[in-house]
Each structure stands twice: as C-alpha cells, then as structure tokens.
Scaffold this motif. Structure first.
Motif, short mmCIF file in Angstrom:
data_model
loop_
_atom_site.label_atom_id
_atom_site.label_comp_id
_atom_site.label_asym_id
_atom_site.label_seq_id
_atom_site.Cartn_x
_atom_site.Cartn_y
_atom_site.Cartn_z
N MET A 1 0.83 -1.19 0.00
CA MET A 1 0.00 0.00 0.00
C MET A 1 0.88 1.26 0.00
SD MET A 1 -3.11 0.97 0.03
CE MET A 1 -4.28 2.10 0.59
N SER A 2 1.92 1.25 0.82
CA SER A 2 2.79 2.43 0.88
C SER A 2 3.52 2.64 -0.45
CB SER A 2 3.79 2.31 2.03
OG SER A 2 4.68 1.24 1.80
N LYS A 3 3.84 1.56 -1.15
CA LYS A 3 4.49 1.67 -2.46
C LYS A 3 3.57 2.37 -3.45
CE LYS A 3 7.31 -0.27 -5.82
NZ LYS A 3 8.06 0.83 -6.33
N VAL A 4 2.29 2.03 -3.44
CA VAL A 4 1.31 2.66 -4.33
C VAL A 4 1.18 4.14 -4.01
CG1 VAL A 4 -1.12 2.69 -4.99
CG2 VAL A 4 0.05 0.50 -4.69
N LEU A 5 1.12 4.47 -2.73
CA LEU A 5 1.02 5.87 -2.33
C LEU A 5 2.27 6.65 -2.72
CD1 LEU A 5 -0.68 5.58 1.17
CD2 LEU A 5 -1.69 6.43 -0.94
N MET A 6 3.44 6.08 -2.54
CA MET A 6 4.68 6.76 -2.91
C MET A 6 4.76 6.97 -4.42
SD MET A 6 6.24 7.61 -0.23
CE MET A 6 7.86 8.03 -0.77
N ASP A 7 4.32 5.99 -5.19
CA ASP A 7 4.30 6.15 -6.65
C ASP A 7 3.33 7.26 -7.06
OD1 ASP A 7 6.17 4.16 -7.01
OD2 ASP A 7 4.68 2.60 -7.46
N HIS A 8 2.20 7.32 -6.39
CA HIS A 8 1.21 8.35 -6.68
C HIS A 8 1.75 9.74 -6.34
CE1 HIS A 8 -2.73 9.98 -7.46
NE2 HIS A 8 -2.73 10.57 -6.28
N ILE A 9 2.41 9.88 -5.20
CA ILE A 9 3.00 11.16 -4.81
C ILE A 9 4.09 11.57 -5.79
CG2 ILE A 9 4.42 12.28 -3.04
CD1 ILE A 9 2.77 10.70 -0.96
N LYS A 10 4.90 10.61 -6.21
CA LYS A 10 5.96 10.89 -7.19
C LYS A 10 5.35 11.37 -8.51
CE LYS A 10 9.85 8.80 -9.60
NZ LYS A 10 10.56 7.56 -9.90
#
Length: 62
Positions: free
Chosen positions: A1-10
C-alpha cells in the motif's frame, strides 16, 4: 500500500513540476508580445483623436 502511495505522490510531484515549466515557457513567449502591444498603445494614446458624436433623435410617443 505504501508503495502505491509513494508512486502516486511521485507522479503528482512530476506533474506539478511539468506544469510549472509549461507556465514559465508560456510566460516567456507572451511577455515579448505584450511589450510590443504596450508600445503600440502608447503611440496611439499620444495622438490627438477627435470624436464628434451624432445627435440621437427619440421617436417614442407617450
């Protein structure tokens, strides 16, 4: 989940950087045109313009 959020923020960060770059490019292209227009308006404003309004006839019946 955190990977998806980090990709979205990037992705959002990159998109905002692109938007700023495009805005700066547009501003750089518009500013020279604005200076040319302001010079033309200044020349026109310095000229003596005459205006004689025509008389308006009312045709209303009371």
């Amino acid at each position: 989940m955190s990977k998806v959020l980090m990709d979205h923020i990037k992705l959002l960060w990159t998109a905002s950087a692109s938007a700023v770059q495009v805005q700066q490019d547009v501003k750089n292209h518009v500013d020279p045109l604005k200076e040319n227009l302001m010079g033309a308006q200044g020349t026109l404003a310095a000229e003596a313009l005459t205006y004689s309004p025509s008389k308006i006839n009312k045709t209303e019946n009371i």
